[in-house]
Design an enzyme around this catalytic site. Structure first.
Site, PDB file in Angstrom:
ATOM      1  N   TYR A  40       0.857  -1.187   0.000  1.00 42.45           N
ATOM      2  CA  TYR A  40       0.000   0.000   0.000  1.00 42.45           C
ATOM      3  C   TYR A  40       0.887   1.229   0.000  1.00 42.45           C
ATOM      4  O   TYR A  40       1.907   1.245  -0.693  1.00 42.45           O
ATOM      5  CB  TYR A  40      -0.976  -0.073   1.184  1.00 42.45           C
ATOM      6  CG  TYR A  40      -2.201   0.768   0.962  1.00 42.45           C
ATOM      7  CD1 TYR A  40      -2.997   0.597  -0.175  1.00 42.45           C
ATOM      8  CD2 TYR A  40      -2.550   1.764   1.855  1.00 42.45           C
ATOM      9  CE1 TYR A  40      -4.110   1.381  -0.398  1.00 42.45           C
ATOM     10  CE2 TYR A  40      -3.677   2.562   1.649  1.00 42.45           C
ATOM     11  CZ  TYR A  40      -4.446   2.372   0.508  1.00 42.45           C
ATOM     12  OH  TYR A  40      -5.533   3.161   0.295  1.00 42.45           O
ATOM     13  N   LYS A  95     -19.131 -21.308 -11.102  1.00 41.88           N
ATOM     14  CA  LYS A  95     -18.419 -21.043 -12.353  1.00 41.88           C
ATOM     15  C   LYS A  95     -17.006 -20.549 -12.062  1.00 41.88           C
ATOM     16  O   LYS A  95     -16.038 -20.939 -12.734  1.00 41.88           O
ATOM     17  CB  LYS A  95     -19.190 -19.985 -13.151  1.00 41.88           C
ATOM     18  CG  LYS A  95     -18.875 -19.978 -14.622  1.00 41.88           C
ATOM     19  CD  LYS A  95     -19.685 -21.034 -15.335  1.00 41.88           C
ATOM     20  CE  LYS A  95     -19.503 -20.972 -16.822  1.00 41.88           C
ATOM     21  NZ  LYS A  95     -20.447 -21.832 -17.528  1.00 41.88           N
ATOM     22  N   ASP A 138     -26.137 -17.126 -17.730  1.00 40.92           N
ATOM     23  CA  ASP A 138     -27.523 -17.294 -17.272  1.00 40.92           C
ATOM     24  C   ASP A 138     -28.365 -16.041 -17.507  1.00 40.92           C
ATOM     25  O   ASP A 138     -29.079 -15.558 -16.611  1.00 40.92           O
ATOM     26  CB  ASP A 138     -27.551 -17.691 -15.795  1.00 40.92           C
ATOM     27  CG  ASP A 138     -27.064 -19.114 -15.580  1.00 40.92           C
ATOM     28  OD1 ASP A 138     -26.757 -19.792 -16.571  1.00 40.92           O
ATOM     29  OD2 ASP A 138     -26.995 -19.551 -14.417  1.00 40.92           O
ATOM     30  N   ASP A 163     -23.402 -19.619 -22.205  1.00 42.90           N
ATOM     31  CA  ASP A 163     -24.611 -20.364 -22.549  1.00 42.90           C
ATOM     32  C   ASP A 163     -24.805 -20.431 -24.068  1.00 42.90           C
ATOM     33  O   ASP A 163     -25.422 -21.365 -24.578  1.00 42.90           O
ATOM     34  CB  ASP A 163     -25.841 -19.724 -21.903  1.00 42.90           C
ATOM     35  CG  ASP A 163     -25.751 -19.724 -20.393  1.00 42.90           C
ATOM     36  OD1 ASP A 163     -25.320 -20.745 -19.833  1.00 42.90           O
ATOM     37  OD2 ASP A 163     -26.086 -18.708 -19.770  1.00 42.90           O
ATOM     38  N   ALA A 196     -34.832 -22.809 -29.305  1.00 41.69           N
ATOM     39  CA  ALA A 196     -34.406 -21.647 -30.092  1.00 41.69           C
ATOM     40  C   ALA A 196     -33.963 -20.503 -29.200  1.00 41.69           C
ATOM     41  O   ALA A 196     -34.106 -19.334 -29.544  1.00 41.69           O
ATOM     42  CB  ALA A 196     -35.540 -21.189 -31.015  1.00 41.69           C
ATOM     43  N   GLY A 197     -33.405 -20.858 -28.041  1.00 44.59           N
ATOM     44  CA  GLY A 197     -32.834 -19.859 -27.150  1.00 44.59           C
ATOM     45  C   GLY A 197     -31.364 -19.647 -27.444  1.00 44.59           C
ATOM     46  O   GLY A 197     -30.886 -19.910 -28.560  1.00 44.59           O
ATOM     47  N   ALA A 198     -30.631 -19.199 -26.427  1.00 42.89           N
ATOM     48  CA  ALA A 198     -29.224 -18.848 -26.607  1.00 42.89           C
ATOM     49  C   ALA A 198     -28.398 -20.009 -27.126  1.00 42.89           C
ATOM     50  O   ALA A 198     -27.653 -19.882 -28.100  1.00 42.89           O
ATOM     51  CB  ALA A 198     -28.655 -18.351 -25.279  1.00 42.89           C
ATOM     52  N   ALA A 199     -28.523 -21.172 -26.488  1.00 44.37           N
ATOM     53  CA  ALA A 199     -27.699 -22.321 -26.864  1.00 44.37           C
ATOM     54  C   ALA A 199     -28.035 -22.828 -28.255  1.00 44.37           C
ATOM     55  O   ALA A 199     -27.145 -23.137 -29.058  1.00 44.37           O
ATOM     56  CB  ALA A 199     -27.857 -23.439 -25.838  1.00 44.37           C
TER      57      ALA A 199
END
Length: 409
Positions: A40, A95, A138, A163, A196-199
């Site tokens: 410091y 994660k 997510d 995702d 038909a989402g993100a993945a």
């Protein structure tokens, strides 16, 4: 283990001996007055002045180059839906543990209470100087597409929505190998994607980049086949809309070579699997319960290759094979972004690794007598020690070839 036992064990794991899965530890000594004066004031002023003159020096004097933000709004937590940012914290901490365990990358988990995508984007943009990379997690579709695109334009560090792209990389690697074993090619394969989402959207985009034909792809969402006559499609689904008489999942499955499910439990029947082409590939990836259980699928077809998202069945499609090593490669190369070429490099590295002889150390880790490339082994196992070298090297090489490296803020 019963559900009650699993619940208790999971809660105890997260609560004891102290709450949570993360802690912060100093990487430098600070046990003497001399150490304190360097850690410091007054010593810390020196790197401050160096970074003020040249922002790139932050990579020399701080942890920026090995620090990733895992950020969510909690709108699509695993298979649990929109439970809010605070409820997402155990997942984000998890994660972070995986980043550290598999790639030696430090993580701050950040849960954002944002009412709109624009609010979320502003928060991430404001805190970005702290980090060497951003891992979005997510976040529900279609907002996740808008958020990622905006942050990629605004920031000069890698922005990655696991995702979407992490899932896509592992699906593509497994699918290349499964089709090879079945004597088929990606270019000729007729593919049905349920979800038909993100993945789903990201996986299809990457498959197209790797040689799949759009005319051979049928996308199915909760309302049925995504076709040209529908008026309820967002711009991401429209890209995959087809002029076709097919209307239901059952229609789409007839004669298909590949089924990729990133949707929900028990949506595929044995009859649908029976209607597929010879030597089909079925990736039923909904968690914790797949679109069809392996036992039912195999009872319907003895000539299929099956993958799920679960560790208790062969061929687990697990994102931990991708995101730690993709980020490791991007950080090592000082990449400004994670490009499609880098993702494709990761796909090929994973696919090629599964075709090589398995080291004895991995057999011991998984308590196996033998394991070889074939119908029940199309992807490397997460604890394969070769992953930490092969995938980051492939990603870093692709980053340098695509000229994504350069000065940073």
């Amino acid at each position: 283990m019963s559900q009650a036992d699993l619940k208790k064990k999971a809660l105890d794991y997260h609560r004891l001996p102290k709450p949570g899965k993360l802690s912060v530890e100093s990487s430098k000594p600070c046990s003497t007055p001399a150490d304190l004066s360097l850690a410091y004031t007054p010593g810390v002023a020196q790197p401050v002045l160096e970074i003020a003159k040249n922002p790139a020096k932050a990579y020399d004097y701080t942890n920026k180059g090995n620090l990733v933000a895992v950020i969510t709004d909690g709108s699509a937590i695993l298979g649990l839906g929109n439970r809010g940012p605070l409820a997402a914290k155990p997942v984000m901490e998890g994660k972070a543990v995986l980043f550290k365990q598999f790639a030696g990358i430090d993580v701050f988990d950040i849960e954002v209470n944002a009412k709109t995508p624009q609010d979320f984007i502003r928060v991430v943009e404001a805190i970005a100087p702290t980090f060497g990379g951003i891992n979005l997690e997510d976040i529900a579709a279609p907002h996740c597409f808008e958020i990622e695109a905006a942050l990629k334009k605004k920031l000069d560090i890698p922005v990655f929505h696991d995702d979407q792209h992490g899932t896509a990389v592992i699906i593509c690697a497994g699918l290349i190998n499964a089709l090879h074993i079945q004597g088929k090619t990606l270019e000729a394969a007729r593919i049905v994607c349920l979800g038909a989402g993100a993945a789903g959207i990201a996986s299809l985009n990457l498959l197209l980049a790797m040689g799949a034909k759009k005319s051979h792809i049928t996308l199915v969402d909760s309302k049925g086949v995504v076709h040209k006559a529908r008026t309820d499609l967002n711009s991401y689904k429209k890209r995959f809309s087809r002029q076709t008489p097919l209307r239901t999942l059952s229609d789409a499955m007839q004669g298909a070579d590949v089924f990729v499910g990133v949707s929900g439990a028990n949506l595929v029947s044995p009859a649908m699997v029976k209607s597929m082409a010879e030597r089909p590939v079925v990736f039923a990836l909904a968690n914790p319960n797949p679109e069809i259980l392996p036992a039912k699928a195999r009872a319907a077809r003895s000539d299929l290759i099956m993958a799920t998202g679960r560790s208790d069945f062969p061929n687990q499609v697990n994102n931990v094979l991708g995101f730690p090593f993709i980020f490791r490669g991007a950080l090592d190369a000082r990449a400004k972004e994670i490009t499609q070429d880098m993702l494709i490099a990761a796909v090929h590295a994973l696919a090629e690794l599964a075709r090589e002889p398995v080291p004895a150390s991995m057999l011991k880790a998984y308590q196996l007598k033998k394991l070889a490339f074939g119908p029940d082994y199309i992807l490397p196992k997460p604890f394969d020690p070769r992953l930490a070298e092969r995938v980051p090297q492939a990603v870093a090489k692709a980053a340098k070839q695509s000229k994504t490296t350069g000065k940073r803020r």
